[in-house]
Design an enzyme around this catalytic site. Sequence first.
Site, PDB file in Angstrom:
ATOM      1  N   LYS A  50       0.795  -1.352   0.134  1.00 36.42           N
ATOM      2  CA  LYS A  50      -0.065  -0.031  -0.070  1.00 36.42           C
ATOM      3  C   LYS A  50       0.934   1.366   0.016  1.00 36.42           C
ATOM      4  O   LYS A  50       0.167   2.430   0.406  1.00 36.42           O
ATOM      5  CB  LYS A  50      -0.976   0.200   1.136  1.00 36.42           C
ATOM      6  CG  LYS A  50      -1.795  -1.110   1.574  1.00 36.42           C
ATOM      7  CD  LYS A  50      -2.376  -2.042   0.174  1.00 36.42           C
ATOM      8  CE  LYS A  50      -3.562  -1.004  -0.542  1.00 36.42           C
ATOM      9  NZ  LYS A  50      -3.608  -1.699  -1.886  1.00 36.42           N
ATOM     10  N   GLY A  52       2.353   2.402  -2.793  1.00 35.71           N
ATOM     11  CA  GLY A  52       2.218   2.998  -4.075  1.00 35.71           C
ATOM     12  C   GLY A  52       3.119   2.510  -5.057  1.00 35.71           C
ATOM     13  O   GLY A  52       3.683   2.703  -6.107  1.00 35.71           O
ATOM     14  N   THR A  53       2.975   0.918  -5.086  1.00 36.34           N
ATOM     15  CA  THR A  53       3.585   0.135  -5.914  1.00 36.34           C
ATOM     16  C   THR A  53       3.031   0.182  -7.367  1.00 36.34           C
ATOM     17  O   THR A  53       3.552  -0.054  -8.242  1.00 36.34           O
ATOM     18  CB  THR A  53       3.087  -1.501  -5.415  1.00 36.34           C
ATOM     19  OG1 THR A  53       2.908  -1.513  -3.943  1.00 36.34           O
ATOM     20  CG2 THR A  53       4.327  -2.386  -5.843  1.00 36.34           C
ATOM     21  N   TRP A  55       1.245   2.454  -8.731  1.00 31.79           N
ATOM     22  CA  TRP A  55       1.661   3.736  -9.340  1.00 31.79           C
ATOM     23  C   TRP A  55       3.065   3.830  -9.864  1.00 31.79           C
ATOM     24  O   TRP A  55       3.404   4.211 -10.973  1.00 31.79           O
ATOM     25  CB  TRP A  55       1.571   4.781  -8.183  1.00 31.79           C
ATOM     26  CG  TRP A  55       1.561   6.370  -8.528  1.00 31.79           C
ATOM     27  CD1 TRP A  55       1.506   6.702  -9.695  1.00 31.79           C
ATOM     28  CD2 TRP A  55       1.512   7.471  -7.677  1.00 31.79           C
ATOM     29  NE1 TRP A  55       1.327   8.192  -9.861  1.00 31.79           N
ATOM     30  CE2 TRP A  55       1.215   8.732  -8.861  1.00 31.79           C
ATOM     31  CE3 TRP A  55       1.493   7.643  -6.326  1.00 31.79           C
ATOM     32  CZ2 TRP A  55       1.313   9.845  -8.226  1.00 31.79           C
ATOM     33  CZ3 TRP A  55       1.378   8.922  -5.865  1.00 31.79           C
ATOM     34  CH2 TRP A  55       1.459   9.940  -6.919  1.00 31.79           C
ATOM     35  N   HIS A 110       6.834  -7.225  -2.602  1.00 34.00           N
ATOM     36  CA  HIS A 110       6.892  -6.680  -1.199  1.00 34.00           C
ATOM     37  C   HIS A 110       7.572  -7.461  -0.128  1.00 34.00           C
ATOM     38  O   HIS A 110       7.383  -7.141   1.055  1.00 34.00           O
ATOM     39  CB  HIS A 110       4.954  -6.935  -0.478  1.00 34.00           C
ATOM     40  CG  HIS A 110       3.870  -6.286  -1.428  1.00 34.00           C
ATOM     41  ND1 HIS A 110       4.267  -4.861  -1.718  1.00 34.00           N
ATOM     42  CD2 HIS A 110       2.897  -6.442  -1.569  1.00 34.00           C
ATOM     43  CE1 HIS A 110       3.187  -4.414  -2.472  1.00 34.00           C
ATOM     44  NE2 HIS A 110       2.407  -5.508  -2.327  1.00 34.00           N
ATOM     45  N   ARG A 132       5.815   4.956   2.035  1.00 36.82           N
ATOM     46  CA  ARG A 132       4.932   6.076   2.372  1.00 36.82           C
ATOM     47  C   ARG A 132       4.784   6.196   3.724  1.00 36.82           C
ATOM     48  O   ARG A 132       5.262   5.053   4.616  1.00 36.82           O
ATOM     49  CB  ARG A 132       3.565   5.189   1.849  1.00 36.82           C
ATOM     50  CG  ARG A 132       2.411   6.064   1.887  1.00 36.82           C
ATOM     51  CD  ARG A 132       1.350   5.497   1.333  1.00 36.82           C
ATOM     52  NE  ARG A 132      -0.067   6.592   1.333  1.00 36.82           N
ATOM     53  CZ  ARG A 132      -1.179   6.193   0.838  1.00 36.82           C
ATOM     54  NH1 ARG A 132      -1.351   4.883   0.296  1.00 36.82           N
ATOM     55  NH2 ARG A 132      -2.153   6.931   0.712  1.00 36.82           N
ATOM     56  N   SER A 140      -4.517   2.940   4.426  1.00 36.87           N
ATOM     57  CA  SER A 140      -4.471   2.199   3.167  1.00 36.87           C
ATOM     58  C   SER A 140      -4.776   0.795   3.466  1.00 36.87           C
ATOM     59  O   SER A 140      -5.416   0.006   2.803  1.00 36.87           O
ATOM     60  CB  SER A 140      -3.604   2.737   2.258  1.00 36.87           C
ATOM     61  OG  SER A 140      -3.918   2.092   0.836  1.00 36.87           O
ATOM     62  N   VAL A 230      -0.521   9.129 -15.486  1.00 31.72           N
ATOM     63  CA  VAL A 230      -0.496   8.343 -13.927  1.00 31.72           C
ATOM     64  C   VAL A 230      -1.050   8.947 -12.635  1.00 31.72           C
ATOM     65  O   VAL A 230      -0.934   8.754 -11.701  1.00 31.72           O
ATOM     66  CB  VAL A 230       0.834   7.859 -13.878  1.00 31.72           C
ATOM     67  CG1 VAL A 230       1.428   7.002 -14.784  1.00 31.72           C
ATOM     68  CG2 VAL A 230       2.011   8.955 -13.502  1.00 31.72           C
ATOM     69  N   GLN A 231      -2.036  10.109 -13.385  1.00 30.73           N
ATOM     70  CA  GLN A 231      -2.613  10.685 -12.321  1.00 30.73           C
ATOM     71  C   GLN A 231      -3.771   9.973 -11.655  1.00 30.73           C
ATOM     72  O   GLN A 231      -4.375   9.149 -12.367  1.00 30.73           O
ATOM     73  CB  GLN A 231      -3.094  12.147 -12.942  1.00 30.73           C
ATOM     74  CG  GLN A 231      -1.946  12.948 -12.994  1.00 30.73           C
ATOM     75  CD  GLN A 231      -1.001  13.253 -12.128  1.00 30.73           C
ATOM     76  OE1 GLN A 231      -1.470  13.779 -10.695  1.00 30.73           O
ATOM     77  NE2 GLN A 231       0.157  13.200 -12.358  1.00 30.73           N
ATOM     78  N   ARG A 258      -8.395   3.862  -3.980  1.00 29.98           N
ATOM     79  CA  ARG A 258      -9.465   4.504  -2.848  1.00 29.98           C
ATOM     80  C   ARG A 258      -9.427   6.057  -2.752  1.00 29.98           C
ATOM     81  O   ARG A 258     -10.151   6.551  -3.058  1.00 29.98           O
ATOM     82  CB  ARG A 258      -9.047   3.830  -1.451  1.00 29.98           C
ATOM     83  CG  ARG A 258     -10.066   3.618  -0.500  1.00 29.98           C
ATOM     84  CD  ARG A 258      -9.444   3.133   0.642  1.00 29.98           C
ATOM     85  NE  ARG A 258      -8.154   3.896   1.138  1.00 29.98           N
ATOM     86  CZ  ARG A 258      -8.185   4.975   1.970  1.00 29.98           C
ATOM     87  NH1 ARG A 258      -9.200   5.662   2.577  1.00 29.98           N
ATOM     88  NH2 ARG A 258      -6.928   5.614   2.450  1.00 29.98           N
ATOM     89  N   LYS A 259      -8.330   6.448  -2.260  1.00 28.86           N
ATOM     90  CA  LYS A 259      -8.314   7.940  -2.156  1.00 28.86           C
ATOM     91  C   LYS A 259      -7.054   8.705  -3.007  1.00 28.86           C
ATOM     92  O   LYS A 259      -7.093   9.727  -3.334  1.00 28.86           O
ATOM     93  CB  LYS A 259      -8.486   8.554  -0.763  1.00 28.86           C
ATOM     94  CG  LYS A 259      -9.760   8.390   0.011  1.00 28.86           C
ATOM     95  CD  LYS A 259      -9.751   9.408   1.172  1.00 28.86           C
ATOM     96  CE  LYS A 259     -11.244   9.139   1.627  1.00 28.86           C
ATOM     97  NZ  LYS A 259     -11.240   9.578   3.031  1.00 28.86           N
TER      98      LYS A 259
HETATM   99  S1  PPS Z   1      -0.459  -2.876  -3.255  1.00 29.29           S
HETATM  100  O1  PPS Z   1      -1.710  -3.681  -3.211  1.00 29.29           O
HETATM  101  O2  PPS Z   1       0.162  -3.142  -2.160  1.00 29.29           O
HETATM  102  O3  PPS Z   1       0.082  -3.198  -4.678  1.00 29.29           O
HETATM  103  O4  PPS Z   1      -1.005  -1.362  -3.365  1.00 29.29           O
HETATM  104  P1  PPS Z   1      -0.016  -0.239  -3.708  1.00 29.29           P
HETATM  105  O5  PPS Z   1      -0.265  -0.012  -5.253  1.00 29.29           O
HETATM  106  O6  PPS Z   1       1.182  -0.196  -3.361  1.00 29.29           O
HETATM  107  O7  PPS Z   1      -0.986   0.999  -2.786  1.00 29.29           O
HETATM  108  C1  PPS Z   1      -2.301   1.387  -3.336  1.00 29.29           C
HETATM  109  C2  PPS Z   1      -2.287   2.769  -2.814  1.00 29.29           C
HETATM  110  O8  PPS Z   1      -1.684   3.595  -3.534  1.00 29.29           O
HETATM  111  C3  PPS Z   1      -2.604   4.648  -3.926  1.00 29.29           C
HETATM  112  N1  PPS Z   1      -2.228   4.947  -5.563  1.00 29.29           N
HETATM  113  C4  PPS Z   1      -2.286   6.297  -5.899  1.00 29.29           C
HETATM  114  N2  PPS Z   1      -2.347   7.427  -5.229  1.00 29.29           N
HETATM  115  C5  PPS Z   1      -2.069   8.673  -6.108  1.00 29.29           C
HETATM  116  N3  PPS Z   1      -1.717   8.652  -7.345  1.00 29.29           N
HETATM  117  C6  PPS Z   1      -1.983   7.504  -8.073  1.00 29.29           C
HETATM  118  N4  PPS Z   1      -1.667   7.399  -9.463  1.00 29.29           N
HETATM  119  C7  PPS Z   1      -2.253   6.282  -7.441  1.00 29.29           C
HETATM  120  N5  PPS Z   1      -2.179   4.874  -7.916  1.00 29.29           N
HETATM  121  C8  PPS Z   1      -2.655   4.205  -6.656  1.00 29.29           C
HETATM  122  C9  PPS Z   1      -3.957   3.864  -4.023  1.00 29.29           C
HETATM  123  O9  PPS Z   1      -4.854   4.830  -3.938  1.00 29.29           O
HETATM  124  C10 PPS Z   1      -3.856   3.298  -2.509  1.00 29.29           C
HETATM  125  O10 PPS Z   1      -3.864   4.327  -1.500  1.00 29.29           O
HETATM  126  P2  PPS Z   1      -5.113   4.767  -0.979  1.00 29.29           P
HETATM  127  O11 PPS Z   1      -4.624   5.595   0.064  1.00 29.29           O
HETATM  128  O12 PPS Z   1      -5.595   3.738  -0.104  1.00 29.29           O
HETATM  129  O13 PPS Z   1      -6.188   5.416  -1.820  1.00 29.29           O
END
Ligand code: PPS
Length: 296
Positions: A50, A52-53, A55, A110, A132, A140, A230-231, A258-259
């Site tokens: 969670k 930012g993987t 992303w 991970h 993060r 998250s 990637v936004q 999610r957010k």
């Molecule tokens: S995982 O399951 O571990 O692979 O999840 P991971 O991708 O590491 O984390 C998911 C959280 O990253 C947020 N996210 C983003 N935030 C901002 N911008 C972009 N583009 C983006 N892509 C993924 C995603 O919303 C999860 O965070 P939360 O706080 O739950 O929204």
Amino acid sequence: MSFEQVKVPSRPELVDFHGVPMVYFFTDNWENIQNFQARPDDILIATYPKAGTTWASYILDLLYFGQKERQKSVPIFDRVPFLEIFFPPCLSGKDQADNLPTSPRLIKTHFPVQFVPKSFWEQNCRIIYVARNAKDNMVSYFHFDRMNLAQPEPGDWSNFFQRFMEGKMVFGSWYDHVNNWWKKKESCPKIHYMFYEDMIEDTGREIDKLCCFLGLSPSAEDKMKVTGGVQFDNMKRDDMANYSTNPVMDFKISPFMRKGKVGDWKNHFTVAQSEQFDEDYKKKMKDATLLFRTEI
Ligand code: PPS
């Protein structure tokens, strides 16, 4: 059978695995994973869950492979295999990585640093680590465990909050994870350590740093396409990026995308929890060079 068709029997229990709490989906293929043969141009995307993987995976995939057909038809979790996942009868993450047709191969993990297969170090592969801040990471992770039926039961928020501080999470303690990768980076120039908060603050600047590390020089136009693509809202809308094709996740409980904010922890932590957390954090996070921002 693909990962999209899998059925999860029941939520797994946390077990101690070489000193780290894990679930069997990520340990049952241990020997094969440890024998994974990395190639020198492989790129490993390593994170605590969670952080930012997805992303980072999306950014790298776009930087290397552009807006090709696969962007519209192949989910990100197939483009960037999750090395340790083992969900028979689906192809394991390790086999998916072995079969990747791309060069470089982008691979997600991970694992805490001590679990990374040795060939990644022997081959001197590039590694992108994304971290993060603990409070948002915890929130998250809580919502993820609610909606991902392949994760242990999260319990209620106050229970989850305690367990997170105790490190009783799948892939172990957040504190150990971010600290041990940080220490490893000091002796390993092939690790690029990034922060989710920096990516939120200025995605373009962080992509520039990433390109510098990777030796890439995209045109201004390509860079703009990647930064825009990637936004959060774009990825949330994109079925190949938002995990909506994944059957173990119940989006009625919470979406994967999610957010995507810094500071959402303020909507979850009580004042007392925040104080308790900060006290405990000071004891665990002694390295003055590793600093996180809980707001920007
Ligand atoms: S995982 O399951 O571990 O692979 O999840 P991971 O991708 O590491 O984390 C998911 C959280 O990253 C947020 N996210 C983003 N935030 C901002 N911008 C972009 N583009 C983006 N892509 C993924 C995603 O919303 C999860 O965070 P939360 O706080 O739950 O929204």
